[in-house]
Enzyme design. Structure first.
Site, PDB file in Angstrom:
ATOM      1  N   ARG A 193      -4.723   1.205  -3.668  1.00 28.53           N
ATOM      2  CA  ARG A 193      -6.234   1.357  -4.156  1.00 28.53           C
ATOM      3  C   ARG A 193      -7.398   1.478  -3.691  1.00 28.53           C
ATOM      4  NH1 ARG A 193      -5.159  -4.592  -4.883  1.00 28.53           N
ATOM      5  NH2 ARG A 193      -7.270  -4.313  -5.128  1.00 28.53           N
TER       6      ARG A 193
ATOM      7  N   PRO B  73      -1.725  -4.121   5.882  1.00 28.32           N
ATOM      8  CA  PRO B  73      -0.603  -4.709   6.488  1.00 28.32           C
ATOM      9  C   PRO B  73      -1.502  -5.216   7.652  1.00 28.32           C
ATOM     10  CG  PRO B  73      -0.394  -1.786   6.222  1.00 28.32           C
ATOM     11  CD  PRO B  73      -1.775  -1.915   5.657  1.00 28.32           C
ATOM     12  N   GLU B  74      -0.864  -5.891   8.264  1.00 25.11           N
ATOM     13  CA  GLU B  74      -0.779  -6.808   9.781  1.00 25.11           C
ATOM     14  C   GLU B  74      -1.232  -5.920  11.040  1.00 25.11           C
ATOM     15  OE1 GLU B  74      -1.534 -10.907   8.389  1.00 25.11           O
ATOM     16  OE2 GLU B  74      -1.340 -10.526   6.819  1.00 25.11           O
TER      17      GLU B  74
ATOM     18  N   HIS C  81      -1.076   8.881  -4.952  1.00 22.29           N
ATOM     19  CA  HIS C  81      -1.845   7.975  -4.300  1.00 22.29           C
ATOM     20  C   HIS C  81      -2.100   8.807  -2.292  1.00 22.29           C
ATOM     21  CE1 HIS C  81      -1.409   4.899  -7.475  1.00 22.29           C
ATOM     22  NE2 HIS C  81       0.170   5.257  -6.651  1.00 22.29           N
TER      23      HIS C  81
END
Length: 280
Positions: free
Chosen positions: A121, A2-3, A98
C-alpha cells in the site's frame, strides 16, 4: 496491521539476520517511503547495526554510524503501517513488484545479503534519525506507554472523558501498539463494551481490561502473531494466532461464551465485533 505482536515477532526473527552487520548500501526505490524528517538514507552506508528492538508498532535498529557526528543518524526507524514487511534476501536478488527499499548488508565473516522493505500500500515509512530528529517528531514524543510494561494504575488516568473505549485503545497516544485485532479481542475477554465511555471505567474495570490486553498480546506473540492478510515474519513464516480469535472478523457468528450472535458495527472509524450479551 501489523500490530504489537507482529512487530515484536518481526524484530525477534530479524535480529539474527542483521545484528553486527554493516550496511554497505541503500537503494531507495520509492522515494515517498522515506519519512519527511529522515536524514538521507544513503548516509547509512558504513553504519553497523548493533541493536534490534520495538517501540509500539515501530521496528527500531540501533546503529553505530561510520562517521559519528551531529549530522549522522544512530537509529533506523521503520513504520510498517498496513502492509509493510522486512525480508532478508540473497545478495543481488531482483526486487519484487512491491519492494520499496533495499539495504545491502555485510556480516563479520564478509558475507553479503540484502534486506528488502516491501510495502503493497506504500503507507510505510523509513526514518534515519538522531536525537534532534526524534525530539522534532510528534508521533514519537506522543507515543503512549507499552501495554506489557504498565499497571492498571497507569492505565486508568489515560482513559478519560466521553470517548468510546475502543477508540481510546486504538489511539497510540493512549497505549502504544494496539490495533483493531487486539482491541476487539481484549474488550471481549474483559467483557467491556467497545462503545462504553472510556472515563467511566473504575479501578476494577481497568485491572480487568489490562489483564486481558496483556494476556491476548502475550498469547499472540507466542504464536508469532496473526496472519490475516500479507503479514509474515522476517523468516517468511506466517503467524497462527488468527486461529485463536474469539470475535475479530466474526460478526454474525455465534459468541463462544454465551451462544448469542456476535454484533458488528463501526467504532472509532473501524469495523468492530462484540457480543451485546457478554459486553454490556
Amino acid at each position: 496491521m501489523p500490530e504489537l505482536p507482529e512487530v515484536e515477532t518481526i524484530v525477534r526473527t530479524l535480529a539474527p539476520h542483521v545484528l553486527n552487520a554493516r550496511i554497505e548500501a541503500v537503494n531507495l526505490l520509492h522515494p515517498k517511503s522515506a519519512h519527511p524528517l529522515s536524514l538521507p538514507l544513503e548516509s547509512l552506508a558504513g553504519s553497523a547495526i548493533c541493536g534490534a528492538r520495538r517501540r509500539g508498532k515501530l521496528v527500531l535498529l540501533d546503529l553505530e554510524p561510520a562517521k559519528p557526528g551531529p549530522d549522522s543518524g544512530d537509529l533506523l526507524v521503520i513504520h510498517l503501517r498496513m502492509t509493510g514487511s522486512l525480508l532478508p534476501r540473497e545478495h543481488k536478488a531482483a526486487p519484487g513488484k512491491h519492494t520499496r527499499c533495499v539495504f545491502t548488508l555485510k556480516d563479520n565473516p564478509g558475507n553479503y545479503q540484502d534486506l528488502f522493505f516491501d510495502d503493497i500500500r506504500t503507507f510505510g515509512k523509513i526514518l534515519l534519525a538522531n536525537k534532534s530528529i526524534l525530539e522534532a517528531w510528534p508521533f514519537w514524543n506522543e507515543l503512549g506507554p507499552e501495554p506489557l510494561e504498565m499497571s492498571a494504575a497507569d492505565l486508568k488516568p489515560r482513559l478519560r472523558g466521553n470517548r468510546q473505549l475502543k477508540a481510546a485503545l486504538l489511539d497510540q497516544k493512549t497505549i502504544a501498539g494496539i490495533g483493531n485485532i487486539y482491541a476487539d479481542e481484549a474488550l471481549f475477554q474483559s467483557r467491556l463494551h467497545p462503545c462504553r465511555k472510556a472515563g467511566s471505567l473504575d479501578a476494577g474495570d481497568c485491572e480487568r481490561l489490562l489483564a486481558a490486553i496483556q494476556d491476548v498480546l502475550l498469547r499472540s506473540i507466542a504464536q508469532c502473531g496473526s496472519s490475516i492478510r500479507n503479514y509474515k515474519d522476517a523468516d517468511g513464516n506466517a503467524g497462527a494466532f488468527q486461529n485463536s480469535f474469539k470475535v475479530y472478523g466474526k460478526g454474525g457468528e455465534t459468541c463462544p461464551a454465551c451462544g448469542a450472535a456476535l454484533q458488528k458495527s463501526r467504532v472509532g472509524g473501524r469495523a468492530t465485533v462484540f457480543c451485546g450479551a457478554c459486553q454490556k
